[in-house]
Write an enzyme that holds these catalytic residues in place. Structure first.
Site, PDB file in Angstrom:
ATOM      1  CB  SER A 122      95.751  -3.560 -62.065  1.00 21.14           C
ATOM      2  OG  SER A 122      95.479  -2.568 -63.054  1.00 21.14           O
ATOM      3  CD  GLU A 218      91.369  -7.917 -61.811  1.00 26.86           C
ATOM      4  OE1 GLU A 218      90.465  -7.042 -61.230  1.00 26.86           O
ATOM      5  OE2 GLU A 218      92.433  -7.491 -61.959  1.00 26.86           O
ATOM      6  CG  HIS A 287      91.068  -3.605 -60.753  1.00 21.63           C
ATOM      7  ND1 HIS A 287      91.575  -4.548 -61.798  1.00 21.63           N
ATOM      8  CD2 HIS A 287      91.733  -2.588 -60.843  1.00 21.63           C
ATOM      9  CE1 HIS A 287      92.362  -3.848 -62.361  1.00 21.63           C
ATOM     10  NE2 HIS A 287      92.757  -2.607 -61.879  1.00 21.63           N
TER      11      HIS A 287
END
Length: 320
Positions: A122, A218, A287
């Site tokens: 992230s 992602e 995630h």
């Protein structure tokens, strides 16, 4: 500094059962009960968790001041008893730790002098790519304490052990969630992270280095047109020109509406479909819905996309 396409990065020491793992919060704040649940998960995996009490500080949505977060990270790298560093959670705020005029930033020379396993995803893609590119050591896109170790089936243990344990060659294949979009085979340096964070680095001194890579991207809860816009920005910036293969993550909740009449796969193919490289979609790292897969950033890898998808890690990510 070496580019992402060069394979001269330093490999940290492998993690062994019983080793002490330092927990840090370089971005958003974390709650004690979730942190402790993650520590319990880390113990069940065979490691000894350690954190400074200051990790629970809060400044707006950050885990305390930028100076606190920077010093915490430096301390974990320089302590002799800490064998690996795993982030508590992402959120936002790692970019405050990058050197800028007047900032209380990380001392990169101090970090580079003590390379260790560093794991996160992230917002932590900021540090994963910076450490790999500028401190010159392998980093790890993988499970975090309060997001993955804290829940049942939150960590893909096979990839974790292969990545941090120093397996010479290993494969991510059946069960990874990845499916083929464009067939082909390619070798390159595994690199990438959260798409939003990779794009945020463009035009800064911390710009991503994608030449010669198998690029992993992602994200979470970004609408298809936002994914489209970010991929187009990478393409227009020349960041996809010399990429050798692309793997997208699970891309959870990346939809406009439940009733949309198109898929995210169709959207991404509009941008990457003409690159002439293999493309896969759905690999479960970052995630994810479950069992977070650990990807070593900065090692040689081979992407094979045919009837199924195989990502082969061609060298160890850590030293014995």
């Amino acid at each position: 500094m070496p580019s992402a396409s060069q394979n001269s990065r330093i490999k940290p020491r492998a993690l062994r059962p019983g080793d002490k793992v330092g927990i840090v919060a370089p971005a958003s704040n974390v709650k004690r009960e979730i942190l402790e649940a993650g520590c319990d998960g880390l113990r069940r995996a065979g490691y000894e968790p350690f954190y400074f009490e200051s990790i629970l500080e809060r400044d707006l949505y950050f885990a305390g001041s930028a100076e606190r977060r920077a010093r915490e990270l430096e301390d974990m790298f320089t302590r002799d008893d800490i064998r690996a560093i795993v982030c508590a959670r992402g959120g936002y705020g790692s970019n405050y730790l990058l050197p800028a005029r007047g900032s209380k930033a990380i001392d990169l020379k101090e970090i580079a002098a003590h390379p260790k396993i560093f794991v996160g995803y992230s917002d932590l893609a900021t540090l994963l790519t910076w450490f790999a590119d500028s401190a010159n050591f392998v980093t790890f896109h993988g499970p975090m304490i309060a997001k993955d170790f804290a829940v049942a089936d939150g960590v893909d243990l096979a990839s974790w052990q292969n990545a941090v344990g120093g397996a010479a060659q290993w494969e991510i294949g059946e069960g990874s969630g990845a499916k083929p979009l464009i067939a082909g085979e390619a070798e390159g340096i595994l690199y990438g992270g959260c798409l939003s964070i990779l794009v945020a680095a463009l035009g800064t001194p911390y710009d991503i280095r994608t030449a010669g890579t198998i690029l992993f991207m992602e994200d979470l809860a970004a609408k298809p047109y936002q994914i489209d816009r970010m991929l187009m920005q990478l393409k227009l910036a020349g960041k996809l020109k010399d990429v050798r293969g692309i793997i997208f993550g699970e891309m959870i909740d990346c939809r406009q509406a439940p009733t949309q009449d198109y898929t995210l796969e169709e959207v991404v193919l509009r941008i990457v479909g003409d690159l002439g490289i293999p493309v896969a979609f759905g690999l479960r790292s970052g995630h994810v819905s479950r069992a977070n897969i650990t990807l070593p950033i900065g090692v040689k890898a081979r992407l094979e996309v045919g009837g199924e998808v195989k990502l082969k890690i061609l060298e160890s990510a850590t030293t014995k």
